[in-house]
Write a protein that holds these residues in place. Structure first.
Motif, PDB file in Angstrom:
ATOM      1  N   HIS A  11       1.038  -1.209  -0.169  1.00  0.00           N
ATOM      2  CA  HIS A  11      -0.012   0.112   0.046  1.00  0.00           C
ATOM      3  C   HIS A  11       0.946   1.228   0.144  1.00  0.00           C
ATOM      4  O   HIS A  11       1.706   1.512   0.965  1.00  0.00           O
ATOM      5  CB  HIS A  11      -0.900  -0.016   1.232  1.00  0.00           C
ATOM      6  N   LYS A  12       0.745   2.112  -1.001  1.00  0.00           N
ATOM      7  CA  LYS A  12       1.530   3.369  -1.066  1.00  0.00           C
ATOM      8  C   LYS A  12       0.908   4.363  -0.394  1.00  0.00           C
ATOM      9  O   LYS A  12      -0.142   4.785  -0.428  1.00  0.00           O
ATOM     10  CB  LYS A  12       1.684   3.623  -2.678  1.00  0.00           C
ATOM     11  N   LYS A  13       1.710   5.037   0.798  1.00  0.00           N
ATOM     12  CA  LYS A  13       1.230   6.009   1.333  1.00  0.00           C
ATOM     13  C   LYS A  13       2.580   6.972   1.003  1.00  0.00           C
ATOM     14  O   LYS A  13       3.654   6.839   1.726  1.00  0.00           O
ATOM     15  CB  LYS A  13       1.192   5.875   2.812  1.00  0.00           C
ATOM     16  N   GLY A  14       2.081   8.113   0.509  1.00  0.00           N
ATOM     17  CA  GLY A  14       3.214   9.206  -0.100  1.00  0.00           C
ATOM     18  C   GLY A  14       4.119   8.493  -0.689  1.00  0.00           C
ATOM     19  O   GLY A  14       4.001   7.940  -1.956  1.00  0.00           O
ATOM     20  N   THR A  16       6.156   6.101   0.402  1.00  0.00           N
ATOM     21  CA  THR A  16       6.638   4.995   1.049  1.00  0.00           C
ATOM     22  C   THR A  16       5.630   3.848   0.658  1.00  0.00           C
ATOM     23  O   THR A  16       4.243   3.826   0.766  1.00  0.00           O
ATOM     24  CB  THR A  16       6.388   5.177   2.581  1.00  0.00           C
ATOM     25  N   VAL A  18       3.972   0.603   2.096  1.00  0.00           N
ATOM     26  CA  VAL A  18       3.832  -0.124   3.398  1.00  0.00           C
ATOM     27  C   VAL A  18       3.161  -1.488   3.263  1.00  0.00           C
ATOM     28  O   VAL A  18       2.293  -1.682   2.736  1.00  0.00           O
ATOM     29  CB  VAL A  18       2.778   0.679   4.427  1.00  0.00           C
ATOM     30  N   VAL A  26      -7.093  -2.825   5.914  1.00  0.00           N
ATOM     31  CA  VAL A  26      -6.432  -1.599   4.988  1.00  0.00           C
ATOM     32  C   VAL A  26      -7.755  -0.968   4.289  1.00  0.00           C
ATOM     33  O   VAL A  26      -8.676  -1.481   3.727  1.00  0.00           O
ATOM     34  CB  VAL A  26      -5.614  -1.941   3.810  1.00  0.00           C
ATOM     35  N   LEU A  28      -8.856   1.573   1.482  1.00  0.00           N
ATOM     36  CA  LEU A  28      -8.705   1.817   0.095  1.00  0.00           C
ATOM     37  C   LEU A  28      -9.762   2.443  -0.427  1.00  0.00           C
ATOM     38  O   LEU A  28     -10.902   2.569   0.080  1.00  0.00           O
ATOM     39  CB  LEU A  28      -8.089   0.883  -0.523  1.00  0.00           C
ATOM     40  N   ASP A 121      -1.620   4.210  -5.683  1.00  0.00           N
ATOM     41  CA  ASP A 121      -1.389   5.197  -5.216  1.00  0.00           C
ATOM     42  C   ASP A 121      -2.605   5.505  -4.219  1.00  0.00           C
ATOM     43  O   ASP A 121      -3.975   5.198  -4.555  1.00  0.00           O
ATOM     44  CB  ASP A 121      -1.381   6.454  -6.129  1.00  0.00           C
ATOM     45  N   GLU A 122      -2.481   6.419  -3.273  1.00  0.00           N
ATOM     46  CA  GLU A 122      -3.707   6.648  -2.472  1.00  0.00           C
ATOM     47  C   GLU A 122      -4.487   7.920  -2.987  1.00  0.00           C
ATOM     48  O   GLU A 122      -3.620   8.638  -3.526  1.00  0.00           O
ATOM     49  CB  GLU A 122      -3.278   7.124  -0.805  1.00  0.00           C
TER      50      GLU A 122
END
Length: 122
Positions: A11-14, A16, A18, A26, A28, A121-122
């Protein structure tokens, strides 16, 4: 919210990534959650199964959330990029329809997320 039931998910946070492992939850976007559920690697948490399908009852012809749209080479580049996003693919840098289609097809061929990560991407 979904619970990962097989393998792991990146899972992309910024900037990073995770990892989310089997048994963890999670949150999403609706499309991202639907994609993971359709792949069989996640299940919805706190969302009754009837509610997911009831959105298609009533004859509106709307697709069930998570049903991935069809695509073809006759579509416009912008349309293909929108569809790519529904497949969880970032095609913003793609410059041709062939590139976008290749990205979508690569996303469809991913393994069941065992040791690999799918980045969204978030």
């Amino acid at each position: 919210m979904v619970k990962i039931i097989k393998g792991s998910y990146g899972h992309k946070k910024g900037s990073t990534i995770v990892p989310v492992y089997a048994g963890e939850t999670v949150e999403l976007t609706e499309e991202q959650e639907a994609r993971l559920v359709n792949l069989g690697v996640a299940e919805y948490v706190g969302k009754p199964a009837q509610k997911q399908n009831s959105q298609n009852e009533g004859g509106t012809g709307d697709k069930i959330p998570g049903e991935l749209p069809e695509y073809n080479e006759g579509m416009k580049l912008a349309e293909l990029k929108e569809i790519a996003a529904k497949y969880g693919v970032d095609a913003s840098e793609a410059k041709s329809k062939k590139e976008v289609i290749a990205l979508i097809e690569a996303a469809q061929e991913q393994p069941e997320l065992g040791g690999d990560y799918t980045v969204v991407d978030e």
